[in-house]
Design a protein around this motif. Structure first.
Motif, PDB file in Angstrom:
ATOM      1  N   ASN A 111      14.242 -88.365 -64.020  1.00  0.00           N
ATOM      2  CA  ASN A 111      14.233 -88.237 -62.565  1.00  0.00           C
ATOM      3  C   ASN A 111      15.276 -89.159 -61.935  1.00  0.00           C
ATOM      4  O   ASN A 111      15.428 -90.315 -62.332  1.00  0.00           O
ATOM      5  CB  ASN A 111      12.838 -88.586 -62.029  1.00  0.00           C
ATOM      6  N   GLN A 112      15.997 -88.653 -60.948  1.00  0.00           N
ATOM      7  CA  GLN A 112      17.090 -89.417 -60.345  1.00  0.00           C
ATOM      8  C   GLN A 112      16.625 -90.720 -59.718  1.00  0.00           C
ATOM      9  O   GLN A 112      17.329 -91.735 -59.792  1.00  0.00           O
ATOM     10  CB  GLN A 112      17.804 -88.563 -59.295  1.00  0.00           C
ATOM     11  N   THR A 113      15.464 -90.717 -59.096  1.00  0.00           N
ATOM     12  CA  THR A 113      14.967 -91.941 -58.467  1.00  0.00           C
ATOM     13  C   THR A 113      14.766 -93.040 -59.502  1.00  0.00           C
ATOM     14  O   THR A 113      15.060 -94.215 -59.249  1.00  0.00           O
ATOM     15  CB  THR A 113      13.650 -91.683 -57.718  1.00  0.00           C
ATOM     16  N   THR A 193      17.030 -91.063 -48.934  1.00  0.00           N
ATOM     17  CA  THR A 193      17.107 -90.753 -47.504  1.00  0.00           C
ATOM     18  C   THR A 193      18.313 -89.883 -47.185  1.00  0.00           C
ATOM     19  O   THR A 193      18.206 -88.901 -46.433  1.00  0.00           O
ATOM     20  CB  THR A 193      17.173 -92.057 -46.682  1.00  0.00           C
ATOM     21  N   VAL A 194      19.465 -90.247 -47.743  1.00  0.00           N
ATOM     22  CA  VAL A 194      20.671 -89.461 -47.496  1.00  0.00           C
ATOM     23  C   VAL A 194      20.512 -88.029 -48.024  1.00  0.00           C
ATOM     24  O   VAL A 194      20.881 -87.055 -47.344  1.00  0.00           O
ATOM     25  CB  VAL A 194      21.894 -90.139 -48.135  1.00  0.00           C
ATOM     26  N   ALA A 195      19.940 -87.898 -49.217  1.00  0.00           N
ATOM     27  CA  ALA A 195      19.713 -86.562 -49.776  1.00  0.00           C
ATOM     28  C   ALA A 195      18.762 -85.756 -48.888  1.00  0.00           C
ATOM     29  O   ALA A 195      18.964 -84.557 -48.666  1.00  0.00           O
ATOM     30  CB  ALA A 195      19.139 -86.681 -51.192  1.00  0.00           C
ATOM     31  N   TYR A 196      17.742 -86.426 -48.365  1.00  0.00           N
ATOM     32  CA  TYR A 196      16.780 -85.747 -47.484  1.00  0.00           C
ATOM     33  C   TYR A 196      17.448 -85.304 -46.182  1.00  0.00           C
ATOM     34  O   TYR A 196      17.193 -84.204 -45.687  1.00  0.00           O
ATOM     35  CB  TYR A 196      15.603 -86.669 -47.179  1.00  0.00           C
ATOM     36  N   ILE A 197      18.308 -86.151 -45.626  1.00  0.00           N
ATOM     37  CA  ILE A 197      18.980 -85.815 -44.367  1.00  0.00           C
ATOM     38  C   ILE A 197      19.847 -84.572 -44.548  1.00  0.00           C
ATOM     39  O   ILE A 197      19.805 -83.640 -43.730  1.00  0.00           O
ATOM     40  CB  ILE A 197      19.827 -87.001 -43.867  1.00  0.00           C
ATOM     41  N   TYR A 198      20.622 -84.527 -45.624  1.00  0.00           N
ATOM     42  CA  TYR A 198      21.465 -83.356 -45.854  1.00  0.00           C
ATOM     43  C   TYR A 198      20.621 -82.112 -46.133  1.00  0.00           C
ATOM     44  O   TYR A 198      20.973 -80.996 -45.715  1.00  0.00           O
ATOM     45  CB  TYR A 198      22.435 -83.614 -47.006  1.00  0.00           C
ATOM     46  N   SER A 199      19.507 -82.308 -46.813  1.00  0.00           N
ATOM     47  CA  SER A 199      18.601 -81.179 -47.052  1.00  0.00           C
ATOM     48  C   SER A 199      18.019 -80.671 -45.743  1.00  0.00           C
ATOM     49  O   SER A 199      17.908 -79.460 -45.519  1.00  0.00           O
ATOM     50  CB  SER A 199      17.483 -81.615 -48.003  1.00  0.00           C
ATOM     51  N   TYR A 200      17.673 -81.593 -44.882  1.00  0.00           N
ATOM     52  CA  TYR A 200      17.107 -81.228 -43.573  1.00  0.00           C
ATOM     53  C   TYR A 200      18.147 -80.513 -42.718  1.00  0.00           C
ATOM     54  O   TYR A 200      17.840 -79.548 -42.011  1.00  0.00           O
ATOM     55  CB  TYR A 200      16.613 -82.490 -42.867  1.00  0.00           C
ATOM     56  N   LEU A 201      19.406 -80.983 -42.778  1.00  0.00           N
ATOM     57  CA  LEU A 201      20.473 -80.357 -41.996  1.00  0.00           C
ATOM     58  C   LEU A 201      20.827 -78.968 -42.512  1.00  0.00           C
ATOM     59  O   LEU A 201      21.360 -78.141 -41.772  1.00  0.00           O
ATOM     60  CB  LEU A 201      21.709 -81.253 -41.999  1.00  0.00           C
ATOM     61  N   GLY A 202      20.574 -78.745 -43.802  1.00  0.00           N
ATOM     62  CA  GLY A 202      20.732 -77.403 -44.343  1.00  0.00           C
ATOM     63  C   GLY A 202      22.111 -77.058 -44.871  1.00  0.00           C
ATOM     64  O   GLY A 202      22.364 -75.915 -45.266  1.00  0.00           O
ATOM     65  N   GLY A 215      28.138 -91.297 -40.500  1.00  0.00           N
ATOM     66  CA  GLY A 215      26.945 -91.405 -39.666  1.00  0.00           C
ATOM     67  C   GLY A 215      25.668 -91.238 -40.470  1.00  0.00           C
ATOM     68  O   GLY A 215      24.691 -91.978 -40.273  1.00  0.00           O
ATOM     69  N   VAL A 216      25.671 -90.281 -41.390  1.00  0.00           N
ATOM     70  CA  VAL A 216      24.503 -90.072 -42.250  1.00  0.00           C
ATOM     71  C   VAL A 216      24.287 -91.290 -43.147  1.00  0.00           C
ATOM     72  O   VAL A 216      23.158 -91.761 -43.318  1.00  0.00           O
ATOM     73  CB  VAL A 216      24.680 -88.801 -43.102  1.00  0.00           C
ATOM     74  N   SER A 217      25.379 -91.813 -43.709  1.00  0.00           N
ATOM     75  CA  SER A 217      25.270 -93.004 -44.559  1.00  0.00           C
ATOM     76  C   SER A 217      24.755 -94.205 -43.771  1.00  0.00           C
ATOM     77  O   SER A 217      23.944 -94.990 -44.268  1.00  0.00           O
ATOM     78  CB  SER A 217      26.634 -93.334 -45.174  1.00  0.00           C
TER      79      SER A 217
END
Length: 262
Positions: A111-113, A193-202, A215-217
């Motif tokens: 797992n990446q985490t 968090t960054v991965a989640y933000i990009y996932s949320y943005l689609g 900005g995301v970073s």
């Protein structure tokens, strides 16, 4: 995890140049920034060693400035800059090296985490060995009066002469206790968090401009910073107390000076 192919205008991912750029970025990210907040760190260290010394940060800065000027507020910036530049090099450069080693070479199916946590812990463990002597000198300089030393070089010589090289590392274990959880939480939270933000943005990261990616970073780093600062605070107090030179209750002299100046 598959290795990504770099665009012609980009540094090749996981290349020597890439790791070197990460290490350089770590120096820039840690050395100057920690140096810039030396006034906060100075008061923090003194209040951690003696909670009755100052009633507030503002009162502390006024007191120090009245006796020593602006230069006194930034006292200890030398070992701070050197130590955290080394630490930034090891932390950020080492993190990318170990993330590649663990995730791509040794444990590609994990797992990446878990990879983020393991890579950050290993990198910080090594980085703190470089940081510890300068952290010890800085704390002694900031918590004694008259000052234990005027600069990093003098502080290094004094510690080695009186205690040997072991004296530079007596705070290493609590430093690990402060920095390793801090860095593990920081990198794992940031990456997630960054991965989640990009996932949320689609949309994938590459579809956004450099400014939007920054900005995301920034948002991911801000969220990660809250968690890592909270988890590392107890050990931070131990680092200050173990590295302070309390012979003759030197901070008592600071308290007397503060009352005299009122």
């Amino acid at each position: 995890m598959a290795t990504k192919q770099a665009r012609p205008s980009q540094i090749e991912l996981f290349s020597g140049t890439y790791f070197g750029a990460c290490a350089l970025g770590g120096i820039i990210a840690c050395g100057p920034t920690h140096t810039a907040v030396t006034p906060l760190d100075l008061v923090k260290c003194r209040r951690q060693v003696d909670s009755k010394l100052y009633s507030s940060n503002l009162q502390a800065w006024r007191q120090i400035a009245s006796k020593e000027g602006v230069r006194g507020i930034f006292f200890g910036w030398g070992p701070t800059f050197i130590g955290y530049s080394f630490q930034g090099l090891g932390k950020y450069g080492g993190y990318e090296v170990f993330k590649y080693l663990y995730g791509e070479k040794l444990f590609p199916g994990v797992n990446q985490t878990v990879i983020f946590l393991g890579a950050s812990a290993t990198a910080e463990f090594l980085a703190d060995i470089a940081l510890c002597p300068f952290e010890a000198i800085k704390v002694r300089m900031q918590t004694t009066l008259p000052p234990f030393a005027k600069n990093a070089r003098e502080g290094w010589s004094k510690v080695v002469a009186s205690e040997g090289y072991a004296g530079l590392y007596k705070g290493l274990v609590p430093l690990w206790g402060r920095q390793i959880p801090y860095t593990m939480v920081k990198f794992a939270t940031f990456e997630t968090t960054v991965a989640y933000i990009y996932s949320y943005l689609g949309k994938p990261k590459e579809s956004y401009s450099k400014l939007e990616q920054t900005g995301v970073s920034f948002l991911g780093g801000y969220i990660a910073g809250i968690g890592c600062a909270t988890i590392s605070h107890p050990a931070d107090v131990m680092v200050s107390k173990l590295n302070s030179d309390r012979k003759g209750d030197t901070l008592l002299l600071l308290r007397v000076q503060m009352k005299w100046a009122r």
